[in-house]
Design a protein around this motif. Structure first.
Motif, PDB file in Angstrom:
ATOM      1  N   LEU A 108       0.729  -1.293  -0.039  1.00 33.48           N
ATOM      2  CA  LEU A 108       0.158   0.203   0.092  1.00 33.48           C
ATOM      3  C   LEU A 108       0.667   1.420  -0.102  1.00 33.48           C
ATOM      4  CD1 LEU A 108      -3.102  -0.903   2.918  1.00 33.48           C
ATOM      5  CD2 LEU A 108      -2.713  -1.291   0.054  1.00 33.48           C
ATOM      6  N   ALA A 109       1.967   0.888   0.683  1.00 33.03           N
ATOM      7  CA  ALA A 109       3.041   2.383   0.665  1.00 33.03           C
ATOM      8  C   ALA A 109       3.558   2.926  -0.804  1.00 33.03           C
ATOM      9  CB  ALA A 109       3.795   2.549   1.820  1.00 33.03           C
ATOM     10  N   LEU A 110       4.251   1.946  -1.382  1.00 38.39           N
ATOM     11  CA  LEU A 110       4.100   1.983  -2.660  1.00 38.39           C
ATOM     12  C   LEU A 110       3.001   1.872  -3.531  1.00 38.39           C
ATOM     13  CD1 LEU A 110       7.339  -1.254  -2.057  1.00 38.39           C
ATOM     14  CD2 LEU A 110       7.292   1.763  -2.000  1.00 38.39           C
ATOM     15  N   ASP A 111       2.170   0.796  -3.767  1.00 35.99           N
ATOM     16  CA  ASP A 111       1.510   1.236  -4.738  1.00 35.99           C
ATOM     17  C   ASP A 111      -0.073   1.325  -4.257  1.00 35.99           C
ATOM     18  OD1 ASP A 111       2.988  -0.184  -7.242  1.00 35.99           O
ATOM     19  OD2 ASP A 111       3.208  -1.599  -6.314  1.00 35.99           O
ATOM     20  N   GLY A 112      -0.677   2.153  -3.304  1.00 33.19           N
ATOM     21  CA  GLY A 112      -2.179   2.362  -2.318  1.00 33.19           C
ATOM     22  C   GLY A 112      -2.843   3.044  -3.793  1.00 33.19           C
ATOM     23  N   ASN A 113      -2.151   4.127  -4.278  1.00 34.52           N
ATOM     24  CA  ASN A 113      -2.069   5.080  -5.140  1.00 34.52           C
ATOM     25  C   ASN A 113      -3.461   4.519  -6.474  1.00 34.52           C
ATOM     26  OD1 ASN A 113      -1.896   7.612  -2.877  1.00 34.52           O
ATOM     27  ND2 ASN A 113      -0.014   7.231  -4.707  1.00 34.52           N
ATOM     28  N   VAL A 124     -15.934  -1.117  -4.769  1.00 35.09           N
ATOM     29  CA  VAL A 124     -15.650  -2.195  -4.573  1.00 35.09           C
ATOM     30  C   VAL A 124     -13.979  -1.324  -3.065  1.00 35.09           C
ATOM     31  CG1 VAL A 124     -14.914  -4.748  -5.792  1.00 35.09           C
ATOM     32  CG2 VAL A 124     -13.326  -3.573  -5.393  1.00 35.09           C
ATOM     33  N   THR A 125     -14.271  -2.620  -2.558  1.00 39.19           N
ATOM     34  CA  THR A 125     -13.052  -1.362  -1.474  1.00 39.19           C
ATOM     35  C   THR A 125     -11.970  -2.415  -1.734  1.00 39.19           C
ATOM     36  OG1 THR A 125     -15.868  -1.072   0.157  1.00 39.19           O
ATOM     37  CG2 THR A 125     -13.613  -1.416   1.642  1.00 39.19           C
ATOM     38  N   ILE A 126     -11.579  -1.974  -0.596  1.00 42.91           N
ATOM     39  CA  ILE A 126      -9.840  -1.678  -0.065  1.00 42.91           C
ATOM     40  C   ILE A 126      -9.840  -2.271   1.075  1.00 42.91           C
ATOM     41  CG2 ILE A 126      -7.499  -2.175  -0.054  1.00 42.91           C
ATOM     42  CD1 ILE A 126      -7.196  -1.492  -3.453  1.00 42.91           C
ATOM     43  N   ALA A 127      -9.795  -2.565   2.094  1.00 41.54           N
ATOM     44  CA  ALA A 127      -9.416  -2.666   3.594  1.00 41.54           C
ATOM     45  C   ALA A 127      -8.471  -2.858   3.976  1.00 41.54           C
ATOM     46  CB  ALA A 127     -11.052  -2.759   4.400  1.00 41.54           C
ATOM     47  N   TYR A 128      -7.778  -2.576   5.327  1.00 35.05           N
ATOM     48  CA  TYR A 128      -6.499  -2.269   5.704  1.00 35.05           C
ATOM     49  C   TYR A 128      -6.666  -2.289   6.362  1.00 35.05           C
ATOM     50  CZ  TYR A 128      -6.496   2.877   4.277  1.00 35.05           C
ATOM     51  OH  TYR A 128      -6.730   3.929   3.808  1.00 35.05           O
ATOM     52  N   GLU A 129      -6.924  -1.537   7.957  1.00 29.65           N
ATOM     53  CA  GLU A 129      -7.290  -1.322   9.343  1.00 29.65           C
ATOM     54  C   GLU A 129      -5.548  -1.794   9.270  1.00 29.65           C
ATOM     55  OE1 GLU A 129      -7.061   1.095  11.831  1.00 29.65           O
ATOM     56  OE2 GLU A 129      -9.184   0.871  11.436  1.00 29.65           O
ATOM     57  N   PRO A 137      -7.021   1.216  16.388  1.00 29.91           N
ATOM     58  CA  PRO A 137      -7.720   1.153  14.525  1.00 29.91           C
ATOM     59  C   PRO A 137      -7.595   2.700  14.542  1.00 29.91           C
ATOM     60  CG  PRO A 137      -9.257   1.682  17.197  1.00 29.91           C
ATOM     61  CD  PRO A 137      -7.365   0.727  17.921  1.00 29.91           C
ATOM     62  N   ILE A 138      -6.105   3.127  14.357  1.00 36.19           N
ATOM     63  CA  ILE A 138      -5.924   3.484  13.853  1.00 36.19           C
ATOM     64  C   ILE A 138      -6.109   4.382  12.742  1.00 36.19           C
ATOM     65  CG2 ILE A 138      -3.623   2.766  12.924  1.00 36.19           C
ATOM     66  CD1 ILE A 138      -4.202   6.665  14.839  1.00 36.19           C
ATOM     67  N   ILE A 139      -5.890   3.513  11.299  1.00 39.59           N
ATOM     68  CA  ILE A 139      -6.859   3.769  10.462  1.00 39.59           C
ATOM     69  C   ILE A 139      -8.066   4.779  10.865  1.00 39.59           C
ATOM     70  CG2 ILE A 139      -7.377   3.253   8.129  1.00 39.59           C
ATOM     71  CD1 ILE A 139      -5.294   2.204   7.857  1.00 39.59           C
ATOM     72  N   LYS A 140      -8.842   3.553  11.444  1.00 35.66           N
ATOM     73  CA  LYS A 140     -10.695   4.083  11.506  1.00 35.66           C
ATOM     74  C   LYS A 140     -10.580   4.661  11.854  1.00 35.66           C
ATOM     75  CE  LYS A 140     -13.878   0.554  12.658  1.00 35.66           C
ATOM     76  NZ  LYS A 140     -14.982   0.758  11.118  1.00 35.66           N
ATOM     77  N   THR A 141      -9.593   5.267  13.127  1.00 34.11           N
ATOM     78  CA  THR A 141     -10.004   6.489  14.380  1.00 34.11           C
ATOM     79  C   THR A 141      -9.828   8.046  13.474  1.00 34.11           C
ATOM     80  OG1 THR A 141      -8.834   5.604  16.252  1.00 34.11           O
ATOM     81  CG2 THR A 141      -8.665   7.363  16.007  1.00 34.11           C
ATOM     82  N   ARG A 328     -19.194   2.938   2.899  1.00 33.60           N
ATOM     83  CA  ARG A 328     -19.733   4.294   3.603  1.00 33.60           C
ATOM     84  C   ARG A 328     -18.097   5.651   3.443  1.00 33.60           C
ATOM     85  NH1 ARG A 328     -18.734   3.529   9.109  1.00 33.60           N
ATOM     86  NH2 ARG A 328     -18.095   1.227   7.813  1.00 33.60           N
ATOM     87  N   LEU A 329     -17.066   4.824   2.878  1.00 34.21           N
ATOM     88  CA  LEU A 329     -16.085   5.606   3.270  1.00 34.21           C
ATOM     89  C   LEU A 329     -15.069   5.512   2.141  1.00 34.21           C
ATOM     90  CD1 LEU A 329     -15.009   4.373   6.838  1.00 34.21           C
ATOM     91  CD2 LEU A 329     -15.869   6.499   6.121  1.00 34.21           C
ATOM     92  N   PRO A 330     -14.631   6.499   1.390  1.00 35.80           N
ATOM     93  CA  PRO A 330     -13.157   6.395  -0.202  1.00 35.80           C
ATOM     94  C   PRO A 330     -12.330   6.162   0.936  1.00 35.80           C
ATOM     95  CG  PRO A 330     -13.513   8.694   1.239  1.00 35.80           C
ATOM     96  CD  PRO A 330     -14.528   8.044   1.670  1.00 35.80           C
ATOM     97  N   ALA A 331     -11.483   5.420   0.058  1.00 35.71           N
ATOM     98  CA  ALA A 331     -10.358   4.215   0.745  1.00 35.71           C
ATOM     99  C   ALA A 331      -8.999   4.986   1.769  1.00 35.71           C
ATOM    100  CB  ALA A 331      -9.116   3.699  -0.519  1.00 35.71           C
ATOM    101  N   LEU A 332      -9.095   6.347   1.720  1.00 28.18           N
ATOM    102  CA  LEU A 332      -8.147   7.721   2.147  1.00 28.18           C
ATOM    103  C   LEU A 332      -8.891   8.553   3.098  1.00 28.18           C
ATOM    104  CD1 LEU A 332      -4.668   8.342   0.163  1.00 28.18           C
ATOM    105  CD2 LEU A 332      -4.592   6.046   1.951  1.00 28.18           C
ATOM    106  N   GLY A 333     -10.104   7.953   3.518  1.00 26.41           N
ATOM    107  CA  GLY A 333     -11.083   9.510   4.212  1.00 26.41           C
ATOM    108  C   GLY A 333     -11.697  10.256   3.341  1.00 26.41           C
ATOM    109  N   TYR A 334     -11.026  11.031   2.260  1.00 23.41           N
ATOM    110  CA  TYR A 334     -10.684  12.172   1.568  1.00 23.41           C
ATOM    111  C   TYR A 334     -12.304  11.474   0.048  1.00 23.41           C
ATOM    112  CZ  TYR A 334      -8.670  14.837   4.717  1.00 23.41           C
ATOM    113  OH  TYR A 334      -8.107  15.685   5.545  1.00 23.41           O
ATOM    114  N   LEU A 335     -13.058  12.079  -0.349  1.00 23.69           N
ATOM    115  CA  LEU A 335     -12.841  11.641  -1.884  1.00 23.69           C
ATOM    116  C   LEU A 335     -12.154  12.468  -2.572  1.00 23.69           C
ATOM    117  CD1 LEU A 335     -16.774  13.947  -1.694  1.00 23.69           C
ATOM    118  CD2 LEU A 335     -16.318  11.625  -1.442  1.00 23.69           C
TER     119      LEU A 335
END
Length: 440
Positions: A108-113, A124-129, A137-141, A328-335
């Motif tokens: 995700l750090a290299l190719d997540g974008n 579809v969703t990529i979930a990665y908590e 739960p830092i990503i959810k937070t 409910r959520l975009p992958a990085l929390g922003y549209l």
């Protein structure tokens, strides 16, 4: 009752933990989700590994394609790791219209974008908590609980191996090599610990967190990385005498038009909560304009803590599947239209306090020459301490500085290193006060 069918690819340590929870907590998950989570297929090439779970006939396979081509499977859990086969698995799952859950921070750090963009295009969703902080739960937070906050800074301990090594050096006075050997014996460090002790594992995680916190693209290449392999017990002892602990810190600060993102050893005050995080535990302090400071703390790795985060992602996807409008959520929390390319400051431009130690010959005038060089580079000394002699006629001179620019500090150290009285390369450790991080 509705069912969500799951395919698990990779049944190593964490994958086994995921299977244990899905098979052992079926009633609990049904009661909480109103949906049955069905582990339909598990793929792994290792058929000899002894596992703590028993699969029904036909569930286990050595061919991941059986999962990726199965139209009944809704979610693929990628627990392979790495950036080759794992990326192929995720891309094939996305193209097949399947949701993905992964703990793969390096990928995700290299190719997540690009992967997040592919998933969004297919709906579809990529979930990665589980990719950052294990069970914390830092990503959810960041994406949900702090949605009303402008995040100004984050400071964290994101690698349990390094934290264990530094904790044991502090507690027992071990050498770095002794502490590393102990970490390997207990399973906290790999046989080749480079990814951990040189800071890259923590850097992968910080790149992801900074993107979520600041609304920017993931920029792993911009993260400054420095590991702990040069830390000596002597410096940990001196830090303790001055009221500090040495930790491998992940630091991100939002300056609006630029951000800081850096991984390096740092001294932090002993009255700071992060200084009390010991052993293999992880912690992250987050600073938001509404909440001010908050901290998450817990196991950053391990079979069951990480598996817990994976299953939490599965639960979120299960809840989303009942919605007509998708996730409910975009992958990085922003549209996607709000995510910016924000430059990361080079380490040379940061300003902080410094500890540095010089091993110098016990001769008149050495201290004045070192102090003179610092002054020429606009570095003000807070305190200087001459310690007891350790090797031959070399005497450790320990300096604590006021805030200075990294580039000035590096140039000064180059000149100090060249002095004929200096016996070894100077040791430099940055000093951070996380309690001040609310002010970028």
């Amino acid at each position: 009752m509705k069912r969500m069918q799951i395919g698990l690819i990779g049944c190593g340590t964490v994958g086994e933990g995921v299977a244990r929870i899905l098979l052992g907590q079926q009633k609990l998950l049904r009661d909480r989700l109103g949906m049955e989570l069905v582990l339909k297929k598990v793929a792994d090439t290792d058929t000899q590994r002894k596992r703590s779970v028993t699969f029904d006939e036909g569930v286990f396979t050595t061919d991941a394609s059986e999962i990726l081509s199965d139209p009944e499977i809704d979610v693929v859990v990628e627990m392979v790791g790495g950036v080759g086969f794992a990326k192929d698995v995720i891309q094939r799952a996305i193209q097949a219209g399947k949701h993905v859950v992964t703990a793969n921070k390096k990928l995700l750090a290299l190719d997540g974008n690009s992967l997040f963009a592919e998933a969004a295009a297919k709906g579809v969703t990529i979930a990665y908590e589980a990719s950052v902080g294990g069970c914390m739960p830092i990503i959810k937070t960041l994406r949900e609980n702090l949605v009303a906050n402008r995040i100004t800074a984050m400071t964290g301990i994101l690698n349990g191996t390094c934290n264990y090594i530094l904790s044991e050096i502090t507690r027992l006075g071990l050498s770095f090599e002794e502490a590393l050997g102990q970490a390997q014996a207990k399973g906290f460090a790999e046989a080749d610990p480079t990814l951990d002790i040189e800071g890259f594992d923590a850097a992968h995680k910080l790149a992801i967190l900074a993107a979520i916190a600041f609304g920017m693209e993931i920029d792993f290449e911009g993260v400054y990385v420095e590991g702990i392999s040069r830390i000596e017990a002597m410096d940990i002892l001196y830090a303790d005498q001055f009221g500090y602990r040495i930790k491998l810190l992940a630091i991100a600060k939002n300056h609006g038009d630029r951000v800081e993102a850096r991984i390096h050893p740092a001294m932090i005050p002993t009255d700071c909560l992060l200084s009390q995080v010991n052993g293999s535990l992880n912690a992250v302090s987050v600073y938001g304009d509404a909440v001010e400071e908050m901290m998450l703390y817990g196991h950053g790795a391990g079979m069951m803590p990480t598996a817990s985060a994976v299953v939490a992602d599965l639960a979120d996807i299960a809840r989303d599947m009942g919605r007509s409008d998708g996730s409910r959520l975009p992958a990085l929390g922003y549209l996607s239209g709000s995510i910016r390319r924000i430059p990361v400051m080079p380490i040379s431009e940061i300003r902080t306090h410094y500890y540095f130690r010089v091993a110098a010959a016990d001769r008149p005038g050495v201290l004045s020459r070192v102090s003179g060089i610092l002054g020429q580079h606009n570095i003000s000394i807070m305190s200087v301490h001459q310690k007891e002699r350790h090797v031959s006629d070399a005497v450790p001179l320990v300096f604590m500085t006021h805030r200075a620019r990294e580039a000035d500090m590096c140039r000064a150290l180059e000149e100090i290193r060249a002095l004929p009285e200096v016996c070894r390369d100077p040791v430099l450790i940055r000093i951070e006060d996380p309690s001040a991080n609310g002010r970028p």
